[in-house]
Design a protein around this motif. Structure first.
Motif, mmCIF file in Angstrom:
data_model
loop_
_atom_site.group_PDB
_atom_site.id
_atom_site.type_symbol
_atom_site.label_atom_id
_atom_site.label_comp_id
_atom_site.label_asym_id
_atom_site.label_seq_id
_atom_site.Cartn_x
_atom_site.Cartn_y
_atom_site.Cartn_z
ATOM 1 N N HIS A 34 -12.329 -64.059 16.886
ATOM 2 C CA HIS A 34 -13.063 -64.385 15.729
ATOM 3 C C HIS A 34 -14.412 -63.949 15.826
ATOM 4 C CE1 HIS A 34 -12.728 -68.037 17.996
ATOM 5 N NE2 HIS A 34 -13.921 -68.332 17.705
ATOM 6 N N VAL A 35 -15.138 -64.030 16.828
ATOM 7 C CA VAL A 35 -16.331 -63.159 17.018
ATOM 8 C C VAL A 35 -16.536 -62.132 16.778
ATOM 9 C CG1 VAL A 35 -18.268 -63.127 18.906
ATOM 10 C CG2 VAL A 35 -17.199 -65.198 18.658
ATOM 11 N N ALA A 36 -15.495 -61.157 17.463
ATOM 12 C CA ALA A 36 -15.525 -59.646 17.027
ATOM 13 C C ALA A 36 -15.363 -59.447 15.610
ATOM 14 C CB ALA A 36 -14.273 -59.056 17.827
ATOM 15 N N TYR A 37 -14.550 -60.236 14.949
ATOM 16 C CA TYR A 37 -14.348 -60.040 13.435
ATOM 17 C C TYR A 37 -15.442 -60.148 12.727
ATOM 18 C CZ TYR A 37 -12.174 -59.629 8.962
ATOM 19 O OH TYR A 37 -11.858 -59.424 7.578
ATOM 20 N N ASN A 38 -16.288 -61.183 13.097
ATOM 21 C CA ASN A 38 -17.390 -61.519 12.363
ATOM 22 C C ASN A 38 -18.582 -60.670 12.612
ATOM 23 O OD1 ASN A 38 -20.506 -63.669 12.496
ATOM 24 N ND2 ASN A 38 -18.902 -63.707 10.735
ATOM 25 N N ASP A 39 -18.527 -60.069 13.752
ATOM 26 C CA ASP A 39 -19.312 -58.884 14.195
ATOM 27 C C ASP A 39 -19.255 -57.676 13.086
ATOM 28 O OD1 ASP A 39 -20.510 -60.205 16.338
ATOM 29 O OD2 ASP A 39 -19.415 -59.095 17.811
ATOM 30 N N TYR A 40 -17.780 -57.552 12.990
ATOM 31 C CA TYR A 40 -17.442 -56.424 11.972
ATOM 32 C C TYR A 40 -17.992 -56.703 10.617
ATOM 33 C CZ TYR A 40 -14.493 -55.635 8.078
ATOM 34 O OH TYR A 40 -13.879 -55.102 6.968
ATOM 35 N N VAL A 41 -17.909 -57.962 10.216
ATOM 36 C CA VAL A 41 -18.468 -58.411 8.817
ATOM 37 C C VAL A 41 -19.763 -58.140 9.004
ATOM 38 C CG1 VAL A 41 -18.827 -60.250 7.548
ATOM 39 C CG2 VAL A 41 -16.698 -59.968 8.492
ATOM 40 N N VAL A 42 -20.686 -58.496 9.959
ATOM 41 C CA VAL A 42 -21.999 -58.355 9.930
ATOM 42 C C VAL A 42 -22.306 -56.837 9.720
ATOM 43 C CG1 VAL A 42 -24.313 -58.445 11.024
ATOM 44 C CG2 VAL A 42 -22.513 -60.435 11.150
ATOM 45 N N VAL A 100 -15.494 -44.763 16.065
ATOM 46 C CA VAL A 100 -15.162 -46.030 16.251
ATOM 47 C C VAL A 100 -14.255 -46.176 17.835
ATOM 48 C CG1 VAL A 100 -14.196 -48.354 15.892
ATOM 49 C CG2 VAL A 100 -15.265 -46.979 14.003
ATOM 50 N N ILE A 101 -14.588 -46.922 18.607
ATOM 51 C CA ILE A 101 -14.258 -46.643 20.046
ATOM 52 C C ILE A 101 -13.360 -48.205 20.315
ATOM 53 C CG2 ILE A 101 -14.172 -46.473 22.431
ATOM 54 C CD1 ILE A 101 -16.960 -45.159 22.152
ATOM 55 N N GLY A 102 -12.138 -48.234 20.361
ATOM 56 C CA GLY A 102 -11.546 -49.385 20.374
ATOM 57 C C GLY A 102 -11.085 -49.827 18.907
ATOM 58 N N SER A 103 -9.559 -50.357 18.842
ATOM 59 C CA SER A 103 -8.789 -50.545 17.580
ATOM 60 C C SER A 103 -8.598 -52.220 17.709
ATOM 61 C CB SER A 103 -7.625 -49.968 17.489
ATOM 62 O OG SER A 103 -6.834 -50.069 18.511
ATOM 63 N N GLY A 104 -9.595 -52.838 18.184
ATOM 64 C CA GLY A 104 -9.323 -54.243 18.263
ATOM 65 C C GLY A 104 -9.780 -55.180 17.023
ATOM 66 N N GLN A 105 -10.060 -56.190 16.828
ATOM 67 C CA GLN A 105 -10.109 -57.139 15.525
ATOM 68 C C GLN A 105 -11.468 -56.722 14.902
ATOM 69 O OE1 GLN A 105 -7.271 -58.957 14.614
ATOM 70 N NE2 GLN A 105 -6.954 -57.438 16.330
ATOM 71 N N ALA A 106 -12.287 -55.867 15.519
ATOM 72 C CA ALA A 106 -13.500 -55.225 14.814
ATOM 73 C C ALA A 106 -13.362 -53.769 14.441
ATOM 74 C CB ALA A 106 -14.834 -55.631 15.682
ATOM 75 N N ILE A 163 -26.110 -46.472 17.793
ATOM 76 C CA ILE A 163 -25.023 -47.042 18.350
ATOM 77 C C ILE A 163 -25.053 -48.565 18.533
ATOM 78 C CG2 ILE A 163 -23.746 -47.077 20.725
ATOM 79 C CD1 ILE A 163 -25.110 -44.456 21.264
ATOM 80 N N TYR A 164 -23.739 -49.079 18.067
ATOM 81 C CA TYR A 164 -23.553 -50.616 17.961
ATOM 82 C C TYR A 164 -22.347 -50.915 18.955
ATOM 83 C CZ TYR A 164 -26.523 -49.831 13.752
ATOM 84 O OH TYR A 164 -27.454 -49.380 13.067
ATOM 85 N N ALA A 165 -22.670 -52.107 19.375
ATOM 86 C CA ALA A 165 -21.443 -53.033 20.089
ATOM 87 C C ALA A 165 -21.055 -54.153 19.515
ATOM 88 C CB ALA A 165 -22.052 -53.130 21.488
ATOM 89 N N LEU A 166 -19.778 -54.383 19.472
ATOM 90 C CA LEU A 166 -19.203 -55.374 18.819
ATOM 91 C C LEU A 166 -18.223 -56.152 19.754
ATOM 92 C CD1 LEU A 166 -19.232 -52.700 16.570
ATOM 93 C CD2 LEU A 166 -18.571 -54.505 14.951
ATOM 94 N N GLY A 167 -17.915 -57.350 19.446
ATOM 95 C CA GLY A 167 -16.933 -57.860 20.081
ATOM 96 C C GLY A 167 -17.403 -58.291 21.770
ATOM 97 N N LYS A 176 -20.120 -56.906 24.445
ATOM 98 C CA LYS A 176 -21.456 -57.362 24.373
ATOM 99 C C LYS A 176 -21.925 -58.519 24.901
ATOM 100 C CE LYS A 176 -21.676 -59.577 19.897
ATOM 101 N NZ LYS A 176 -20.664 -60.128 20.124
ATOM 102 N N GLY A 177 -20.968 -59.046 25.513
ATOM 103 C CA GLY A 177 -21.158 -60.421 26.164
ATOM 104 C C GLY A 177 -21.237 -61.485 25.189
ATOM 105 N N GLY A 178 -21.625 -62.777 25.791
ATOM 106 C CA GLY A 178 -21.451 -64.001 24.801
ATOM 107 C C GLY A 178 -20.067 -64.444 24.567
#
Length: 461
Positions: free
Chosen positions: A321-329, A8-14, A307-311, A314-316
């Motif tokens: 809260h978008v990053a966190y929802n990406d994590y949930v998905v 996991v690269i990056g310790s943000g909200q996802a 390989i997946y991108a979150l938050g 990936k744009g958008g």
């Protein structure tokens, strides 16, 4: 080579919750963080700014308390103490997150700058100067964005600030000039003005918040100007220079007429850019779009399997809260086989000016451009009972409704606690409630949310 099950690269909200859940599920996981645990939100975004906004809001209430017939002569603002409090809150959140990571069995936290060397390999440049190489079949990227710096003559030669550096100042700017007129710029403008800075906002578009409808933009513009913040729109910057006393001079054109503006500090808040280039994603064969964001499918997977991108990267919509929802998905698909995707999800957001701007769904302009038959309902906050009773009557409520189905397509609310009220409409949209359902729904009196009844009682246009 260190072989693990997941990187996991990056310790943000996802990245942080994902790495912990992966490790707890039995995946040998490494979490790579360049600087501080918590990502932008904790360290230079939501946590510090909302802490400062909280103090700035109190300062504004006390300064203007006479309108409530409460008098506070001799009021002062201790910015250094406020700044220290902000740092304490950030450190508390950061330390708590780091402690949770280190307490998770099977999860290794590595500090350093990550870069791909192949589809399944990531090299980490350690702070000590050494290097570590990691291999995994599954890689999750939550490396975020950084401020985008415009190409303006002279800008590179002056001591400009991004939001990160501005929050590190332990002294209040005397005159803060802000380039940009969107969410970050306007939150910073109001909070520093309320704490005692003179503030001037320069926006190149004809209006602030150019993605919003004109009435919403004009309402926010008027509120800021009423407070004493100078706002210039339709501005083009010719060049920027530094004076001998270190003041910053901005040479500009407004409505085709030349002007010169001098300030003590310059904040650049003109958008953000992806950190994908820093990760050397081309070495992994990842596709990026023309703005540098990593391309993903509806399941957040890149063109490279595993390989997946979150938050933000990936744009958008670039929201925590978008990053966190990406994590949930990602998590629920991986561990529960849910088959979730991000297509069509309803994304709310809130700009934490005072009053707040809460938004969800599409705007009136977007609906009309798409040819959707709509009816628009509006209600000024001067007609909201709770606002009248408490003295908070600035703003407007607005909803876009499908004329044929009566379903709510989008809404914008400028007002006290607008973010909380917009959440009611978000849930209504998710549930498929109609305008009529909300009109007659019983809501506790006298909440701000109760005025949604009144909003939908209006004659729509």
């Amino acid at each position: 080579m260190n072989t693990v099950d997941a990187i996991v690269i990056g310790s943000g909200q996802a990245g942080t919750p994902l790495s912990k859940k992966l490790a707890s599920a039995g995946y040998k996981t490494v979490l790579i963080e360049k600087e501080h645990v918590g990502g932008t939100c904790v360290n230079e975004g939501c946590t510090p700014t909302k802490t400062l906004i909280g103090h700035a809001t109190i300062a504004d209430r006390v300064r203007n308390s006479a309108q409530w017939h409460v008098f506070a002569p001799g009021m002062t603002v201790d910015y250094e103490a406020i700044w220290k409090k902000k740092n304490e809150v950030v450190q508390r959140f950061r330390d708590g997150s780091e402690a949770g990571i280190k307490a998770t069995e099977g999860l290794q936290l590595v500090y350093g700058e990550a870069a791909f060397t192949g589809p399944n390999t990531v090299e980490v440049q350690l702070p000590t100067g050494g290097r570590e190489l990691y291999y995994a079949e599954k890689i999750y990227i939550n490396a975020g964005c950084r401020p985008a710096i415009p190409d303006i003559p002279g800008l590179a030669e002056v001591p400009y600030l991004t939001s990160k550096e501005l929050l590190q100042l332990n002294q209040l700017p005397q005159h803060l000039i802000i380039l940009g007129g969107s969410y970050i710029a306007l939150e910073m403008a109001q909070l520093f003005h309320r704490l005692g800075s003179k503030v001037t906002v320069l926006e190149k578009s004809p209006a602030l918040l150019y993605k919003e409808d004109a009435d919403i933009s004009e309402c926010i513009h008027g509120i800021l100007q009423q407070e004493g913040i100078t706002v210039h729109t339709n501005v083009s910057i010719d060049r920027i220079e530094r004076q001998m006393n270190e003041d910053v001079v901005v040479h500009l054109h407004k409505n085709k007429l030349p002007e010169t503006l001098t300030g003590t500090h310059l904040l650049v808040a003109t958008g953000r850019k992806s950190n994908a280039d820093k990760l050397k994603v081309e070495n992994a064969g990842l596709l990026i779009d023309n703005k540098g964001f990593i391309q993903v499918d509806a399941y957040l997977q890149t063109n490279v399997p595993g390989i997946y991108a979150l938050g933000d990267i990936k744009g958008g919509p670039a929201f925590t809260h978008v990053a966190y929802n990406d994590y949930v998905v990602i998590l629920r698909n991986l561990l529960e086989n849910k088959g979730l995707n991000i297509e069509g999800r309803i994304v709310p957001y809130c700009m934490f000016t005072d009053p707040q701007l809460g938004r969800v769904g599409i705007t009136e302009r977007e609906a009309r451009e798409k040819g959707i038959p709509i009816t628009v309902f509006t209600l000024p906050m001067t007609r909201v009972a709770r606002g009248i009773e408490t003295g908070f009557t600035k703003g407007i409520m607005k909803a876009v409704v499908h004329s044929e189905t009566d379903h709510i397509l989008g809404a914008a609310i400028i007002g006290e606690q607008a973010g909380e009220t917009i959440t009611v409409l978000q849930m209504a949209m998710l549930a498929g409630f109609t305008r009529e359902d909300i009109r007659y729904m019983m809501i506790a009196h006298p909440l701000y949310a109760e005025s949604l009844n009144n909003l939908f009682m209006q004659q729509g246009k």
